[in-house]
Design an enzyme around this catalytic site. Structure first.
Site, PDB file in Angstrom:
ATOM      1  N   TYR A 121      68.617  10.746  48.678  1.00  0.00           N
ATOM      2  CA  TYR A 121      70.070  10.865  48.592  1.00  0.00           C
ATOM      3  C   TYR A 121      70.819   9.554  48.771  1.00  0.00           C
ATOM      4  O   TYR A 121      72.042   9.550  48.725  1.00  0.00           O
ATOM      5  CB  TYR A 121      70.568  11.912  49.605  1.00  0.00           C
ATOM      6  CG  TYR A 121      70.290  13.308  49.138  1.00  0.00           C
ATOM      7  CD1 TYR A 121      68.985  13.724  48.935  1.00  0.00           C
ATOM      8  CD2 TYR A 121      71.311  14.208  48.880  1.00  0.00           C
ATOM      9  CE1 TYR A 121      68.701  15.000  48.493  1.00  0.00           C
ATOM     10  CE2 TYR A 121      71.031  15.488  48.442  1.00  0.00           C
ATOM     11  CZ  TYR A 121      69.732  15.871  48.248  1.00  0.00           C
ATOM     12  OH  TYR A 121      69.457  17.131  47.814  1.00  0.00           O
ATOM     13  N   LYS A 167      55.748  16.102  53.439  1.00  0.00           N
ATOM     14  CA  LYS A 167      54.697  16.152  52.400  1.00  0.00           C
ATOM     15  C   LYS A 167      53.833  14.907  52.554  1.00  0.00           C
ATOM     16  O   LYS A 167      53.615  14.144  51.600  1.00  0.00           O
ATOM     17  CB  LYS A 167      55.381  16.238  51.024  1.00  0.00           C
ATOM     18  CG  LYS A 167      54.461  16.510  49.858  1.00  0.00           C
ATOM     19  CD  LYS A 167      53.903  17.916  49.828  1.00  0.00           C
ATOM     20  CE  LYS A 167      52.950  18.075  48.646  1.00  0.00           C
ATOM     21  NZ  LYS A 167      52.203  19.350  48.709  1.00  0.00           N
ATOM     22  N   ASP A 200      55.650  22.576  50.822  1.00  0.00           N
ATOM     23  CA  ASP A 200      55.298  23.674  49.907  1.00  0.00           C
ATOM     24  C   ASP A 200      54.860  24.904  50.683  1.00  0.00           C
ATOM     25  O   ASP A 200      55.269  26.034  50.376  1.00  0.00           O
ATOM     26  CB  ASP A 200      54.240  23.224  48.885  1.00  0.00           C
ATOM     27  CG  ASP A 200      53.120  22.398  49.501  1.00  0.00           C
ATOM     28  OD1 ASP A 200      53.242  22.007  50.687  1.00  0.00           O
ATOM     29  OD2 ASP A 200      52.125  22.142  48.805  1.00  0.00           O
ATOM     30  N   ASP A 224      67.694  20.212  52.144  1.00  0.00           N
ATOM     31  CA  ASP A 224      68.672  20.773  51.222  1.00  0.00           C
ATOM     32  C   ASP A 224      68.097  22.025  50.557  1.00  0.00           C
ATOM     33  O   ASP A 224      68.720  23.094  50.528  1.00  0.00           O
ATOM     34  CB  ASP A 224      69.011  19.702  50.168  1.00  0.00           C
ATOM     35  CG  ASP A 224      70.195  20.084  49.309  1.00  0.00           C
ATOM     36  OD1 ASP A 224      70.919  21.034  49.665  1.00  0.00           O
ATOM     37  OD2 ASP A 224      70.395  19.431  48.272  1.00  0.00           O
ATOM     38  N   ASP A 228      68.929  26.343  51.453  1.00  0.00           N
ATOM     39  CA  ASP A 228      69.419  27.340  50.498  1.00  0.00           C
ATOM     40  C   ASP A 228      68.455  28.527  50.420  1.00  0.00           C
ATOM     41  O   ASP A 228      68.878  29.682  50.345  1.00  0.00           O
ATOM     42  CB  ASP A 228      69.595  26.734  49.101  1.00  0.00           C
ATOM     43  CG  ASP A 228      70.995  26.160  48.882  1.00  0.00           C
ATOM     44  OD1 ASP A 228      71.611  25.743  49.896  1.00  0.00           O
ATOM     45  OD2 ASP A 228      71.457  26.122  47.728  1.00  0.00           O
TER      46      ASP A 228
END
Ligand code: ATP
Ligand code: MG
Length: 331
Positions: A121, A167, A200, A224, A228
């Site tokens: 970002y 990750k 994941d 982010d 959601d």
């Protein structure tokens, strides 16, 4: 007396802010609300999505309430600029089921702590002859700071476990540093359980065993996406509050955007914005008042007073009025 800067913004931001301020009036706390402008409407009026005056008012306030803004491509994003200018490094997103609301899991209560300042970002992208590249920045300082925030928050909220999500099997250097700093901080909290999952796997666990989670701490992009997903578990965007917290300033906003498609109809769900005010109250050490609002909201939902996105027929302001009445009635 608390000085609150209020930025309603655009679209349903304006409507849910009016509803939330209406509910706050029922509390016996003295607020001084100062309204400030930001977003696309503001741009049309004054040529800037985030005027200097607004930034000044946010810096001066004890806390800022932010509705939502429409960001037009090519314009400076008001909310991203605010997060950066004020170094609001921690994005706190509680995930808590509400009674009477149709959702996948009626018994969830955990929180996602998202690093707010770096990762992909930073927006450092460039075209190359082959396509494009984006820079992913992960620093030790920011990783440590967000982990410290997560453990402190978990402790304050009486949780026993903090889970780092990353990750690092593929992103060995960047996420390796994030995981490393997380465990260094964890060692300063021996009474707390600390573990870590790959992002994941976390995406799956959020569906198959979300009750496992207490505090998740993760980098910007993963946070982010996962928040959601988590909002989906408890019934959607109309219900999800968030806080942006820095060393000096704090800004509170619902997770949803300005939803131009439903704006101006008085049907936006004010729940996310109202829960956002409870995060602000807790930040100001007004926990009891925050609980009053939460209880009144729960009672209102149990009475079936809810907006169309949850299957109800109430308008935005009808829902706010019902919650206000429940607060005034008390127990
Ligand atoms: P923006 O570009 O500002 O993010 P958007 O159209 O993407 O606007 P969002 O607020 O992100 O809108 O939400 C996407 C959709 O989710 C909306 O179009 C709306 O249908 C639904 N939604 C979001 N927030 C609410 C809410 N508070 N009440 C009811 N529905 C909502
Ligand atoms: Mg959106």
């Amino acid at each position: 007396m608390y000085r609150i800067t209020v930025i309603p913004g655009d679209g349903i931001g304006v409507e849910v802010m009016e509803a939330a301020l209406h509910v706050l009036q029922a509390l016996e706390i003295e607020f001084e609300f100062t309204h400030a402008e930001a977003g696309n409407e503001c741009f049309r009026r004054c040529g800037d999505t985030l005027p200097e005056e607004t930034l000044k008012l946010v810096r001066k306030a004890d806390a800022t309430l932010f509705g939502a803004v429409t960001t037009v491509p090519g314009q400076k994003s008001a909310i991203i600029t605010l997060r950066r200018e004020l170094d609001l490094f921690a994005n706190l997103r509680p995930v808590k089921s509400l009674p009477g609301v149709p959702c996948l899991y009626p018994d969830l209560d955990f929180v996602i702590v998202r690093e707010n300042t770096e990762d992909l970002y930073v927006g450092d992208e460039e075209y190359t002859p082959e396509g494009a590249v984006a820079k992913r920045i992960i620093t030790r300082t920011a990783s440590r700071r967000i982990s410290q925030f997560a453990f402190q928050y978990a402790q304050k909220e009486g949780m026993q476990k903090v889970t780092a999500v990353h990750k690092a099997n593929v992103l060995k250097k960047t996420d390796g540093i994030f995981r490393d700093e997380f465990y260094k901080v964890a060692s300063e909290y021996p009474q707390m359980e600390a573990n870590d999952y790959y992002v994941d796997a976390t995406a799956m666990y959020l569906i198959t065993q979300p009750q496992e989670f207490q505090t998740i701490v993760t980098t910007n992009l993963f946070g982010d996406i996962l928040s959601d997903e988590a909002a989906g578990l408890i019934g959607g965007l109309g219900l999800a509050p968030s806080a942006n917290i820095g060393e000096k300033n704090a800004l509170f906003e619902p997770v949803h955007g300005s939803a131009p498609q439903i704006a101006g109809k008085n049907i936006a769900n004010p729940t996310a914005m109202i829960l956002t005010t409870t995060l602000m109250l807790k930040h100001l050490n007004k926990k009891q008042e925050a609980q009053k609002i939460e209880k009144a909201l729960q009672k209102t939902l149990m009475r079936g007073i809810m907006t169309p996105d949850l299957g109800g027929t109430a308008s935005t302001m009808e829902m706010a009025e019902a919650i206000k009445e429940e607060i005034v009635k008390g127990e």
